[in-house]
Design an enzyme around this catalytic site. Structure first.
Site, short mmCIF file in Angstrom:
data_model
loop_
_atom_site.label_atom_id
_atom_site.label_comp_id
_atom_site.label_asym_id
_atom_site.label_seq_id
_atom_site.Cartn_x
_atom_site.Cartn_y
_atom_site.Cartn_z
CG ASP A 93 -6.26 4.82 19.87
OD1 ASP A 93 -6.91 5.74 19.36
OD2 ASP A 93 -6.20 3.68 19.37
NE ARG A 120 -4.31 10.04 17.36
CZ ARG A 120 -4.88 9.29 16.42
NH1 ARG A 120 -5.74 8.35 16.76
NH2 ARG A 120 -4.60 9.50 15.15
CB SER A 162 -1.26 9.41 2.79
OG SER A 162 -2.36 8.83 3.46
NE ARG A 186 -9.50 4.30 14.02
CZ ARG A 186 -9.75 5.16 14.99
NH1 ARG A 186 -10.82 5.00 15.75
NH2 ARG A 186 -8.93 6.17 15.21
CG ASN A 199 -10.26 -1.67 3.96
OD1 ASN A 199 -10.16 -1.42 2.76
ND2 ASN A 199 -10.20 -0.73 4.87
CG HIS A 247 -7.19 1.88 16.38
ND1 HIS A 247 -6.78 3.03 17.02
CD2 HIS A 247 -7.12 2.16 15.05
CE1 HIS A 247 -6.46 3.94 16.12
NE2 HIS A 247 -6.67 3.45 14.92
N GLY A 307 0.83 -1.20 0.00
CA GLY A 307 0.00 0.00 0.00
C GLY A 307 0.86 1.24 0.00
#
Length: 328
Positions: free
Chosen positions: A157, A160, A22, A97, A104, A184, A19
């Site tokens: 997470d 963060r 970005s 998500r 996916n 997540h 992949g």
């Protein structure tokens, strides 16, 4: 200043990134700067764009002493220390998500068996969302031991969370010891009972610092942590820098065999629910992710973890049911 790769056991370190979007490209750039890998391989359905990214990265690799190349098939995974999967549909503003799961999951059905075929001894690192569901899928589709299928999980997470706590208490986040476990996603669980600064639980730290322990402020910290990705996606359309740095932090103890403890997603049984993938602190080394010591949780946190596990398990079962119906 240049960085030489830090090979484990004297071997050159090859990392494949599936992949070249970005997240994949930012991860490749972060890996170049880290000096962890001597060879980086990009695999993407858009081979032309991937070649453009690889050429650009190669100019950075001039300073990092690593080779960057593009491969058109999964035979290039042979001999890889790790294969990082970032491919998939990105989360859009307003999406959870879990909304990404069907598309996916289908991608993983096509990709993971190919990786396993050509790199049967590699470690799979999953970053594609919903990461817990897809970590479980990668485990089943690869046939690998659970230690060798690792999701980036709540490592981001947790970062963060420490950042938010550091801001609130006026200390460097490196000196805040606190974790987010579970999904997540929206059912993630901050482990307040173990959060500490300078070796003191937060309530004790507040007493020693002569300040009040503010429950509402802590709820706000948890809310900002949980909603951080949504806010970033709303503002810039994607997240990439944070997750790339987290993927490097997961790969580093694997390459260096350093037994570092990182909060990552791994298949297991959690509060009687499983098999399911969710995040707990794991010891990472060249053999993968290990949960040697159960996390000490209070009863409320155990229930929260069980709720998170049940939610993930429900999505896993629904995806399997949908997949079986589409093939019948």
């Amino acid at each position: 200043m240049s960085h030489e790769p830090s090979p484990a056991n004297g071997k050159s370190i090859k990392v494949v990134i599936v992949g070249a979007g970005s997240v994949g490209v930012t991860t490749a750039y972060a890996l170049l700067l880290s000096g962890l890998a001597s060879e980086l391989v990009l695999i993407d359905i858009d081979e032309n764009r991937a070649r453009g990214e690889a050429t650009d990265l190669s100019h950075a690799a001039h300073f990092a002493h690593a080779r960057v190349r593009v491969a058109s098939d999964y035979a290039a995974c042979e001999g890889a220390t790790a294969v990082i999967i970032t491919a998939g549909v990105n989360q859009k503003p307003g999406q959870t998500r879990m909304d990404l799961v069907k598309t996916n999951y289908g991608l993983f059905e096509a990709v993971v068996p190919q990786i396993a075929k050509h790199a049967p001894d590699t470690i799979l690192i999953v970053a594609t969302n919903p990461v817990d569901v897809l970590t479980h899928a990668a485990y089943e589709l690869s046939g690998f031991p659970k230690e060798r299928v690792i999701g980036s999980g709540t490592a981001m997470d947790t970062t963060r969370f420490r950042h938010e706590l550091g801001l609130y208490y006026g200390v460097n986040p490196r000196n805040v010891h606190a974790v987010i476990i579970g999904e997540h996603g929206d059912s993630q669980l901050p482990v307040w009972s173990l959060a500490s600064i300078a070796g003191m639980r937060l309530r004790d730290y507040c007493v020693q610092a002569g300040r009040e322990y503010d429950e509402k402020a802590m709820d706000d910290v948890a809310r900002r942590t949980r909603g951080a990705a949504y806010e970033i996606i709303q503002r810039k359309g994607k997240t990439n820098y944070g997750v790339a740095s987290v993927l490097v932090s997961i790969l580093e103890p694997i390459v260096k065999d350093s037994d570092a403890i990182v909060t990552v997603s791994r298949v297991g049984m959690y509060e009687g629910v499983g098999p399911v993938a969710l995040s707990m602190p794991c010891k990472l080394n060249r053999e993968g992710a290990h949960q040697d010591v159960p996390l000490l949780l209070n009863e409320v946190e155990k229930e929260g973890l069980k709720t998170s596990a049940l939610g993930i398990r429900e999505v896993i079962l629904s995806v399997k049911k949908s997949d079986a119906e589409s093939q019948s």
